[in-house]
Structures are given as structure tokens and as C-alpha cells.
Scaffold this motif. Structure first.
Motif, PDB file in Angstrom:
ATOM      1  N   ALA A 199       5.599 -36.499   5.754  1.00 30.58           N
ATOM      2  CA  ALA A 199       5.956 -37.690   6.543  1.00 30.58           C
ATOM      3  C   ALA A 199       5.194 -38.918   6.040  1.00 30.58           C
ATOM      4  O   ALA A 199       5.764 -40.018   5.926  1.00 30.58           O
ATOM      5  N   PHE A 200       3.920 -38.740   5.712  1.00 35.83           N
ATOM      6  CA  PHE A 200       3.104 -39.849   5.200  1.00 35.83           C
ATOM      7  C   PHE A 200       3.667 -40.382   3.886  1.00 35.83           C
ATOM      8  O   PHE A 200       3.825 -41.595   3.705  1.00 35.83           O
ATOM      9  N   PHE A 201       3.987 -39.469   2.971  1.00 32.03           N
ATOM     10  CA  PHE A 201       4.513 -39.885   1.672  1.00 32.03           C
ATOM     11  C   PHE A 201       5.927 -40.455   1.785  1.00 32.03           C
ATOM     12  O   PHE A 201       6.330 -41.296   0.975  1.00 32.03           O
ATOM     13  N   GLU A 202       6.669 -40.002   2.779  1.00 30.32           N
ATOM     14  CA  GLU A 202       8.004 -40.563   3.000  1.00 30.32           C
ATOM     15  C   GLU A 202       7.910 -42.036   3.407  1.00 30.32           C
ATOM     16  O   GLU A 202       8.685 -42.869   2.925  1.00 30.32           O
ATOM     17  N   ILE A 203       6.974 -42.353   4.293  1.00 34.58           N
ATOM     18  CA  ILE A 203       6.781 -43.743   4.724  1.00 34.58           C
ATOM     19  C   ILE A 203       6.372 -44.613   3.532  1.00 34.58           C
ATOM     20  O   ILE A 203       6.896 -45.730   3.346  1.00 34.58           O
ATOM     21  N   LEU A 204       5.454 -44.088   2.696  1.00 36.41           N
ATOM     22  CA  LEU A 204       5.049 -44.828   1.499  1.00 36.41           C
ATOM     23  C   LEU A 204       6.237 -45.010   0.560  1.00 36.41           C
ATOM     24  O   LEU A 204       6.443 -46.095  -0.009  1.00 36.41           O
ATOM     25  N   GLY A 205       7.022 -43.966   0.402  1.00 33.03           N
ATOM     26  CA  GLY A 205       8.183 -44.024  -0.486  1.00 33.03           C
ATOM     27  C   GLY A 205       9.192 -45.058  -0.033  1.00 33.03           C
ATOM     28  O   GLY A 205       9.743 -45.803  -0.855  1.00 33.03           O
ATOM     29  N   ILE A 206       9.446 -45.113   1.262  1.00 30.42           N
ATOM     30  CA  ILE A 206      10.392 -46.097   1.804  1.00 30.42           C
ATOM     31  C   ILE A 206       9.871 -47.514   1.552  1.00 30.42           C
ATOM     32  O   ILE A 206      10.625 -48.414   1.147  1.00 30.42           O
ATOM     33  N   ALA A 207       8.568 -47.716   1.772  1.00 31.78           N
ATOM     34  CA  ALA A 207       7.970 -49.046   1.566  1.00 31.78           C
ATOM     35  C   ALA A 207       8.043 -49.460   0.096  1.00 31.78           C
ATOM     36  O   ALA A 207       8.442 -50.588  -0.229  1.00 31.78           O
ATOM     37  N   PHE A 208       7.680 -48.554  -0.824  1.00 34.14           N
ATOM     38  CA  PHE A 208       7.721 -48.863  -2.247  1.00 34.14           C
ATOM     39  C   PHE A 208       9.149 -49.127  -2.718  1.00 34.14           C
ATOM     40  O   PHE A 208       9.405 -50.030  -3.523  1.00 34.14           O
ATOM     41  N   ALA A 209      10.085 -48.315  -2.218  1.00 30.95           N
ATOM     42  CA  ALA A 209      11.484 -48.481  -2.609  1.00 30.95           C
ATOM     43  C   ALA A 209      12.014 -49.839  -2.151  1.00 30.95           C
ATOM     44  O   ALA A 209      12.746 -50.506  -2.891  1.00 30.95           O
ATOM     45  N   CYS A 210      11.642 -50.259  -0.947  1.00 34.50           N
ATOM     46  CA  CYS A 210      12.091 -51.560  -0.433  1.00 34.50           C
ATOM     47  C   CYS A 210      11.523 -52.699  -1.281  1.00 34.50           C
ATOM     48  O   CYS A 210      12.217 -53.684  -1.565  1.00 34.50           O
TER      49      CYS A 210
END
Length: 239
Positions: free
Chosen positions: A215-226
Motif C-alpha cells: 500500500a505504501f509503495f502504491e501511494i508512492l507509485g501513483i504520486a510519481f506517475a502523476c
């Protein structure tokens, strides 16, 4: 120039994130397979809702595996469409995981009743259904247990009550009459329900830790992708 350098950094972070996310997907696949193998016979005698849990974990791991690959391709080609799709899919996965966690917490008390009902139904069909009979025998041997709550549960089954016996898979000692007139000295005293629940509680910490990490890495991934989407759409060179 500062923006270009920032986008290069974001692009690198997206690659790093996707590698970590890929590892998380592989870990979930491994956990799903382990749970399926370790609880194989317990799942056979349980209700369909309980039996589907390891499969759900396995499927989620496979989905995460492919989404991370998709994200890498989008970042490498600097494709706005692919990166956007990656962010959307990742957001959906995150929301599904949150919903599953909430549902799991709400219905956690029903796990006991579902397992007990499945075990007792399997006991009633013992000797009639070959697959269930083998599943119950292997379950009792692997978990060193007998019956649902304890060995006396078998006295509720007519064929065992009239002979005052239990299945031989309940025996803790190796003798020809170990299952006749059972007692804690000759058969496993504890029921399989407690043994299965103890196994689940022991391993739930691992599952929870992996879930929180993902879940933590998913939030980071969404932020980086945006951030990368914004850079690509603005037309900055990120190579």
C-alpha cells in the motif's frame, strides 16, 4: 534545466518503484501459493468463501506483477497514455485493497463459524465422499488434531458413536486399536478448528506487513506517475 533534471529524477524513481512493486507482486504470488499448499485440506473442507482467499491473493499478485511491467514500459517510452493507464490501474488496485481490508475487519468474526461449519459438514460426509474423507484425514494428521473442537465431536456421527471410535487419522500412538474408546492418551485432544486458527494468527502478521508495504509503495507509485504525466504532457524533455 532544473525542470528537466527533476523529470529525469521522477522517471528514475518510477523505474525504481516499479521494480519494488514487481517484487511485491512476486511476494504475493509466493504467499498465495504457500497458503494454498499449507491449507490445502483445510480449504477443501471449508466453505467456498474461505477457500477462495489464497486464490484471491495469488491473482492480486499476478495483476500487480503485470501492472508494474506496464508502468516500466510507459516510463521508458515516455507515453502519456501508458503512464496514465498505469496510474489509474494502480489507484483502482489500491482502492480494492482498502475495501478488502475493511471487509476483512468487519467479517473477521465470521471466519470461526465458516470454518466450524465446513469442518462439521465434512465430518458428516466422512466415509461417503472419498475426496472429503482424504482431506479430513490429512488435515488431522498435518495439524495433529481431531474433530472440530475436540475428539469427542466424532461421537455426534452415528457410525462412530455406536462403535465408540474415531478415524485412525486422530491417533497419536501407532497401534491397531488406537482409535477405539478414544482418550487424550491415544488420540489428539485438540480440535482442528483451534489448530487452523492458530496457524492463521501466526501467519497473519506476515500478510499484514506485506499488505502495508505494498500500500505504501502504491501511494508512492501513483504520486510519481502523476508527476511524470505532468512532465510528459507539458512537453518537457525527460530523456
Amino acid at each position: 534545466m532544473a525542470v528537466e533534471g527533476g523529470m529525469k529524477c521522477v522517471k528514475f524513481l518510477v523505474f525504481v518503484f516499479n521494480f519494488i512493486f514487481w517484487v511485491c507482486g512476486v511476494t504475493l504470488v509466493a504467499i498465495g501459493i504457500y497458503a494454498q499448499v499449507a491449507l490445502d485440506k483445510a480449504l477443501v473442507v471449508s466453505a467456498a468463501s474461505a477457500a477462495g482467499t489464497p486464490v484471491a491473493i495469488l491473482v492480486l499478485g499476478i495483476i500487480i506483477f503485470f501492472i508494474s511491467f506496464f508502468g516500466c514500459c510507459g516510463a521508458w517510452k515516455e507515453s502519456y497514455c501508458m503512464v496514465t493507464t498505469f496510474a489509474v490501474l494502480l489507484s483502482i488496485i489500491f482502492l480494492v485493497e482498502v475495501a478488502a481490508a475493511i471487509a476483512g475487519y468487519i467479517f473477521k468474526d465470521k471466519v470461526h463459524s465458516v470454518l466450524e461449519r465446513g469442518l462439521r459438514d465434512a465430518m458428516k460426509k466422512y466415509g461417503e465422499d472419498k475426496a472429503l474423507t482424504e482431506a479430513v484425514d490429512e488435515l488431522q494428521r498435518d495439524f495433529s488434531c481431531c474433530g472440530a473442537n475436540n475428539y469427542t465431536d466424532w461421537s455426534d456421527i452415528e457410525r462412530f458413536r455406536v462403535n465408540n471410535t474415531v478415524p485412525r487419522s486422530c491417533c497419536r500412538v501407532n497401534s491397531t486399536s488406537c482409535n477405539v474408546r478414544p482418550s487424550p492418551a491415544t488420540v489428539y485432544e485438540n480440535g482442528c478448528l483451534q489448530s487452523i486458527e492458530a496457524w492463521m494468527k501466526k501467519n497473519i502478521v506476515i500478510v499484514a506487513a506485506v499488505a502495508l508495504g505494498i500500500a505504501f509503495f502504491e501511494i508512492l507509485g501513483i504520486a510519481f506517475a502523476c508527476c511524470l504525466m505532468k512532465g510528459i504532457r507539458s512537453g518537457y524533455e525527460v530523456m
